[in-house]
Design a protein around this motif. Structure first.
Motif, short mmCIF file in Angstrom:
data_model
loop_
_atom_site.label_atom_id
_atom_site.label_comp_id
_atom_site.label_asym_id
_atom_site.label_seq_id
_atom_site.Cartn_x
_atom_site.Cartn_y
_atom_site.Cartn_z
N ALA A 40 0.74 -1.65 -0.16
CA ALA A 40 -0.40 0.30 0.03
C ALA A 40 0.68 1.48 0.27
CB ALA A 40 -0.68 0.14 1.60
N GLN A 41 0.75 2.21 -0.80
CA GLN A 41 1.43 3.22 -1.08
C GLN A 41 0.43 4.40 -0.38
OE1 GLN A 41 2.56 4.09 -4.72
NE2 GLN A 41 3.45 2.24 -5.08
N ASP A 42 0.88 4.38 1.23
CA ASP A 42 -0.42 5.56 2.29
C ASP A 42 0.43 6.08 2.17
OD1 ASP A 42 1.86 3.12 3.51
OD2 ASP A 42 0.18 4.14 5.05
N LEU A 43 2.10 6.48 2.13
CA LEU A 43 2.50 7.55 2.21
C LEU A 43 3.33 8.37 1.43
CD1 LEU A 43 5.17 5.43 5.07
CD2 LEU A 43 2.96 6.82 5.26
N ALA A 44 2.64 7.49 -0.03
CA ALA A 44 3.09 8.46 -1.51
C ALA A 44 3.41 10.67 -1.71
CB ALA A 44 2.51 7.80 -2.96
N ASP A 45 2.02 10.60 -0.77
CA ASP A 45 1.15 12.61 -1.12
C ASP A 45 2.66 12.85 -0.21
OD1 ASP A 45 0.31 10.82 1.19
OD2 ASP A 45 -1.08 12.95 1.00
N ILE A 46 3.14 11.91 0.81
CA ILE A 46 4.38 13.09 1.64
C ILE A 46 5.46 13.42 1.24
CG2 ILE A 46 5.79 12.89 3.77
CD1 ILE A 46 3.55 10.59 4.59
N ASP A 47 5.62 14.76 1.07
CA ASP A 47 6.90 15.72 -0.02
C ASP A 47 8.33 15.98 1.49
OD1 ASP A 47 5.90 15.37 -2.56
OD2 ASP A 47 4.35 16.91 -2.27
N THR A 48 7.17 16.32 2.43
CA THR A 48 8.32 17.32 3.83
C THR A 48 7.60 16.70 4.40
OG1 THR A 48 7.98 19.23 2.89
CG2 THR A 48 8.71 19.06 4.74
N VAL A 49 8.89 15.54 5.47
CA VAL A 49 9.07 14.72 6.21
C VAL A 49 9.72 15.26 8.04
CG1 VAL A 49 9.67 12.83 7.01
CG2 VAL A 49 8.96 12.37 4.77
N GLY A 50 8.74 15.78 9.05
CA GLY A 50 9.81 16.08 9.92
C GLY A 50 9.95 15.16 10.47
N ILE A 51 11.01 15.63 11.62
CA ILE A 51 12.60 14.67 12.39
C ILE A 51 12.78 15.30 13.48
CG2 ILE A 51 14.14 13.48 13.20
CD1 ILE A 51 14.69 13.19 9.74
N PRO A 52 11.64 15.48 14.67
CA PRO A 52 12.29 15.44 16.06
C PRO A 52 13.64 15.38 16.36
CG PRO A 52 10.17 13.74 16.01
CD PRO A 52 10.87 13.76 15.25
N ARG A 53 13.98 16.61 16.64
CA ARG A 53 15.57 16.69 17.13
C ARG A 53 15.72 16.17 18.14
NH1 ARG A 53 20.07 20.25 15.34
NH2 ARG A 53 17.74 20.98 13.92
N ALA A 54 15.40 14.86 18.74
CA ALA A 54 15.81 14.06 19.95
C ALA A 54 15.67 12.37 20.40
CB ALA A 54 14.17 14.24 20.75
N LEU A 55 15.68 12.16 21.56
CA LEU A 55 15.68 11.00 21.88
C LEU A 55 16.84 10.28 20.24
CD1 LEU A 55 13.00 9.42 22.40
CD2 LEU A 55 14.04 9.85 23.84
N LEU A 56 16.10 9.56 19.36
CA LEU A 56 17.12 8.29 18.61
C LEU A 56 18.24 9.20 17.84
CD1 LEU A 56 16.30 4.44 18.60
CD2 LEU A 56 17.71 5.71 19.97
N TYR A 57 17.65 10.48 17.29
CA TYR A 57 18.06 11.11 16.78
C TYR A 57 19.20 11.66 16.30
CZ TYR A 57 19.26 15.83 13.64
OH TYR A 57 19.49 16.08 13.38
N TYR A 58 19.77 11.55 18.02
CA TYR A 58 20.99 11.96 17.91
C TYR A 58 21.72 10.58 17.71
CZ TYR A 58 19.99 16.03 19.90
OH TYR A 58 19.44 17.55 19.94
N ARG A 59 21.41 8.99 17.73
CA ARG A 59 22.25 8.07 17.18
C ARG A 59 22.09 7.87 16.22
NH1 ARG A 59 23.66 3.68 20.19
NH2 ARG A 59 23.22 1.80 18.52
N TYR A 60 20.72 8.38 14.89
CA TYR A 60 20.81 7.59 13.61
C TYR A 60 20.15 9.07 12.74
CZ TYR A 60 20.54 3.05 15.78
OH TYR A 60 20.73 1.73 15.88
N ARG A 61 20.63 9.77 13.35
CA ARG A 61 20.98 11.22 12.70
C ARG A 61 20.96 11.51 10.73
NH1 ARG A 61 23.57 16.14 16.04
NH2 ARG A 61 25.76 14.96 15.96
N THR A 62 22.90 10.95 10.89
CA THR A 62 22.59 9.89 9.41
C THR A 62 22.79 9.19 8.76
OG1 THR A 62 25.15 11.00 10.36
CG2 THR A 62 24.72 9.74 8.11
N LEU A 63 21.78 8.91 8.99
CA LEU A 63 20.22 6.89 8.76
C LEU A 63 19.59 7.77 8.17
CD1 LEU A 63 21.12 3.96 8.19
CD2 LEU A 63 19.47 4.61 10.48
#
Length: 332
Positions: free
Chosen positions: A9-32
């Motif tokens: 199911a391509q239920d996320l296909a209409d998403i152009d802009t993705v927000g990422i909270p600068r918290a929790l595992l962002y500090y471990r996996y931000r590059t990924l």
């Protein structure tokens, strides 16, 4: 439906802009994460660095029992509402046996969805759970890429590029820190600064609101601050098994492994934790009891903590280490 179903199911296909909270595992996996979304052609918006306002917003949304880091996360999510089409909130349980994450990371999508009014937050997510769901990181991200409308080939290629970028970044940071240790050791003994290892989750030590005051205080006192998460993670994980065969949490294992691996290089340890972290409450106590011969300062940061008391404790700890380095209090 499997994560790599050829017709998902391509239920996320209409998403152009993705927000990422600068918290929790962002500090471990931000590059990924950032590399992956870039590779599938999405625009990325990362929330602003943590501050008092973000924490207060998260506290209003959270139940009292949530840890400080989770409250901050909810505040970051709120900041992203209206600024993006969807917010990336992964569910990460484990990378295998003895490589688990705190349960809050697996429940994070549910926590976010239940903390806001229905329809207020659109979540883009994936599940990583090798033990119970046979869902690897590769299958999770490749499957999510296909939900964004990518072909299977493109989704897997995006994952491959993201993984390589993450590994390269981790290797660069580990090499940089080891070179810093070498340079410090090359200086004359009387000119070498104290080397202290900050042993903490990346989202504690690298968040400017939680760990920033600790890092700044040490820098102001001329201390060479080392970071447990900048040590080679694979080596740290392997080393941790000499400390405990059964400890379930991978990040805490890596922290302990870094402490043991760098033991001979450091003058002391700063254990920093966000109240009331369950895994840290067990592992930090174990470190204090069993890693002997190195002065250790344990700091617990909560929503009511001010920086003055924190700085005083750090200053006192560093002063004591300087006295010891000169031979003790009785050495004139």
């Amino acid at each position: 439906m499997s994560p790599l179903d050829p017709h998902p199911a391509q239920d996320l296909a209409d998403i152009d802009t993705v927000g990422i909270p600068r918290a929790l595992l962002y500090y471990r996996y931000r590059t990924l994460w950032e590399t992956f979304f870039h590779e599938i052609g999405r625009t990325i918006i990362v929330s602003d660095p943590s501050d008092r306002g973000i924490l207060e917003a998260g506290e209003r949304l959270s139940v009292d029992e949530c840890c400080l880091a989770s409250k901050l996360y909810l505040g970051h999510v709120e900041r992203l509402i209206g600024a993006c089409d969807a917010i990336f909130v992964p569910s990460i349980g484990n990378f295998g046996k003895r490589k688990s994450f705190c349960t809050k990371f697996q429940a994070l999508p549910d926590l976010v969805s239940s903390s806001f009014e229905k329809g207020q937050v659109r979540i883009a997510s994936c599940l990583i759970d090798e033990v119970y769901a046979n869902a690897t990181a590769e299958s999770a991200f490749a499957g999510m890429g296909m939900r964004f409308g990518c072909s299977k080939k493109k989704a897997k290629a995006a994952w491959s590029e993201a993984r390589k970028a993450q590994e390269k970044d981790e290797a660069r940071r580990a090499k940089k820190q080891m070179r810093l240790i070498e340079q410090t050791n090359e200086a004359p003994a009387e000119e070498r600064p104290l080397k202290l290892l900050i042993a903490a989750h990346p989202y504690v030590v690298h968040d400017p609101f939680i760990g920033g005051p600790i890092v700044d205080a040490l820098a102001d006192m001329g201390v060479c601050a080392l970071f447990a998460d900048d040590f080679d993670r694979a080596k740290a994980l392997e080393k941790s098994y000499s400390f405990s065969k059964t400890l379930p949490w991978i990040v805490n294992r890596e922290i302990i492994g870094a402490i043991l691996s760098l033991y001979d290089e450091i003058d002391g340890i700063v254990l920093a934790s966000a109240f009331p972290c369950g895994p840290d409450s067990m592992t930090n106590d174990a470190v204090m009891r069993n890693v002997v011969g190195k002065p250790t300062l344990a700091l617990t940061i909560d929503a009511q903590s001010g920086t003055a008391g924190l700085e005083t404790r750090i200053e006192s700890f560093v002063d004591i280490l300087h006295y010891q380095k000169r031979g003790g209090y009785l050495d004139a």
